[in-house]
Each structure stands twice: as C-alpha cells, then as structure tokens.
Write an enzyme that holds these catalytic residues in place. Structure first.
Site, PDB file in Angstrom:
ATOM      1  N   HIS A   1      -2.236   6.725   3.998  1.00 25.56           N
ATOM      2  CA  HIS A   1      -0.780   6.837   4.064  1.00 25.56           C
ATOM      3  C   HIS A   1      -0.319   8.084   3.310  1.00 25.56           C
ATOM      4  CE1 HIS A   1      -0.769   2.972   5.764  1.00 25.56           C
ATOM      5  NE2 HIS A   1      -0.230   2.253   4.800  1.00 25.56           N
TER       6      HIS A   1
ATOM      7  N   CYS B   1       0.818  -1.225   0.000  1.00 26.59           N
ATOM      8  CA  CYS B   1       0.000   0.000   0.000  1.00 26.59           C
ATOM      9  C   CYS B   1       0.846   1.267   0.000  1.00 26.59           C
ATOM     10  CB  CYS B   1      -0.957  -0.002   1.186  1.00 26.59           C
ATOM     11  SG  CYS B   1      -0.213  -0.375   2.777  1.00 26.59           S
TER      12      CYS B   1
END
Length: 324
Positions: free
Chosen positions: A231, A125
């Site tokens: 993120h 990710c």
C-alpha cells in the site's frame, strides 16, 4: 510457547508463519485453524509440516497466544472463547480496534498501551503504513492529517488478488465493483451516510487512538489500485511548530521501523518493490505543502501483508514473550 494461528491458510495467516520463523519465536506447540474447507491442508513452520484443523473452541485448549486473521465475525465469536480459556489474543480484524479498553498497537509507537489486556488489536494496514512517519512528527505538534491511499489488491485478501488476475485477462470482475485492471477504484468498504467509506473512517479513528491525539483533525480518501501487493499513502500534515525539511528527515531516521527513501535528484522515493515482504515503512517525497500555512507533504509505502498486518502482530507477541 504454545501458539494458535486462526485463519492460517489465508494470505495474512501464511505471513504469520513466515514472520514467526523470521523472528525465531520459541514455539513448542503450534495449532493451525481455519474454516472446514481448509481443514486437512498442511503448512510449514521451521521445516516441519503442520496440519490445519477446523476452527472450534477446542483449538484454544492449552494455548498461550493466538493470532487471529479470519475476519470480523470470527473474531467477534471466537476471541471471547479464547480469552476465557486464558489465551492472550492479537487480533488482525476490525472488530476490537475501537473498543474501549482494547489497546490498538503499533509496537514501535505505543507498545506500553498493551498493559495486561487479554486482547490486543492490530490496526488497519493502511493506517499502519502512514502512522510511523506521523508519529515522528508529533514533536512539531500535529494539528491535522489528510490521507490519500493507494491500496493493493491483496488488501482485500485472496478474492482481491484473484479479481485482479481475472480482470488482467480481460474477464469481468467477480469481487470488486469494477475491473481493477482498468481502474483505480475510490471505494474500499461500504459507503457511510457522510459520504466517507468504512475504510476512511477506520483511518480517521485509528490514527487518533494510536497517537493519543483525540482532537486531531483527520480525513482520508481510500483508493484500490491495480497492483498485487503493498500500500502507498500520500500524507499532508499541518504542524504547530516551525520546521525545516532536514529536521523532519532526522526525526524519521530516529523513528524505529522507518526507512527514509528521499533523494529526488536520483529518483529515490518509496516503491512497493522496496517494501515487499519487509517489516519497515519507507518514507520520502518530502516537501512543504504549498496549500498550507505550516504544512508538510510526503509519501510512504509498506507491505500490507507484512508490516501492515503479520509483522506488526508477530512483533507484539515477540515483545510479550520477551517481557515474560
């Protein structure tokens, strides 16, 4: 289409279901599988309740595609079983990513790598968060990339989110090595002999594989931060060709999957709130790297559960179904 979701009750597994609905995949039969502890739970697709069953080889009978997000060891054991039964697998775990002959795919960049492979790997990710913006810079000749990540608690799954919750209440951590409520933790995955972590090694190797740049110089520092979702990645890249910042912005605007959020005068820059539940990467804070001869620095954000995981994987299946 007959679809199986392995790890269905996890954070990414549930996001698989939401993305399947959003993209209106034509699912005629759905199999939901998880550990024995989750068997019997009910999840919903297109308004219909579906019962979760315990993972076993039988769940793959008659299945066309399987989405895996149940961890490295489950993938190692069960993906070969699925493939043997004629299932095409998109695996969100790390086991197959760097295997020779297994395509590592971000569909906006390298969907053609899929070919006839029965197993397609979903990248990490944190790698996905930055890779679309970097792909747009290939025109200028990428020579090196340096990452610093700011990775949310949910990147570690439900246990990570729970640990953030308990430490925010002032309790001792139960999962992370320190209180995430009070710290940014510069350790994700185990430390390797060279001092880097497994997460940092993944970013280095995956970047080269996805961009088809095996000689690219890449380093990373990966940090867990006390936010629940999304993120962020600060990126510094060295380029061969001369560039203007406006030229880079124009390349980003042309890159499928990228949203430019770059207006410093009006406090417009990538934030997790922009990216939450989105299948896009948000890019901004663009500037020349004053420590580099021909470098550029920028910041990007993506939702690790969606663009960083589920959206990427379900989009791969959508394209495969459309191609067929």
């Amino acid at each position: 289409m007959k679809l199986a979701i392995i790890g269905a009750t996890g954070l990414v597994g549930r996001a698989f279901l939401r993305e399947t609905e959003r993209l209106s995949l034509p699912v005629d039969r759905l199999v939901l599988a998880a550990s024995g502890a989750s068997a019997g739970k009910r999840l919903y697709l297109y308004g219909k309740a579906r019962k979760v069953e315990e993972l076993s080889p039988d769940v793959f009978d008659g299945v066309d595609f399987a989405l895996f997000s149940a961890g490295r060891e489950i993938s190692r054991e069960y993906v070969p079983i699925a493939v043997k039964k004629g299932v095409r697998v998109v695996d969100n775990g790390s086991f197959f990513r760097m295997k020779e002959g297994v395509p590592l795919v971000v569909p906006e960049i390298n969907f053609s790598d899929v070919g006839e492979s029965p197993v397609i790997a979903n990248p990490n990710c944190s790698t996905i968060t930055a890779i679309l913006a970097l792909n747009a810079l290939k025109k200028f000749g990428l020579t090196s990339v340096r990452y610093v990540t700011f990775q949310s608690a949910s990147g570690a799954g439900r246990k990570g989110l729970d640990d953030l919750t308990v430490t925010l209440r002032g309790e001792n951590p139960r999962f992370f090595p320190a209180s995430l409520a009070k710290n940014c933790i510069p350790k994700i995955d185990d430390f390797l002999p060279d001092g880097y972590t497994g997460e940092e090694e993944k970013m280095r190797n995956e970047t080269k594989k996805i961009l088809h740049l095996p000689d690219l110089s890449v380093s990373a520092t990966c940090v867990r931060v006390p936010v629940p979702f999304c993120h962020g990645v600060a990126v510094s890249a060295e380029l061969k060709e001369n560039f203007t910042l406006n030229e880079i912005r124009e390349e980003w605007k042309k890159q499928d999957g990228v949203v430019v959020a770059d207006d410093a005068c009006h406090d417009v820059y990538p934030l997790g709130e922009m990216a939450r539940c989105s299948d896009k990467t948000f890019v901004g804070r663009l500037r020349r790297d004053t420590a580099s001869e021909n470098g550029v620095t920028f910041y990007c954000v993506a939702d690790n559960l969606y663009k960083g995981s589920a959206s990427n994987a379900v989009e791969i299946v959508r394209r495969l179904v459309c191609d067929e």
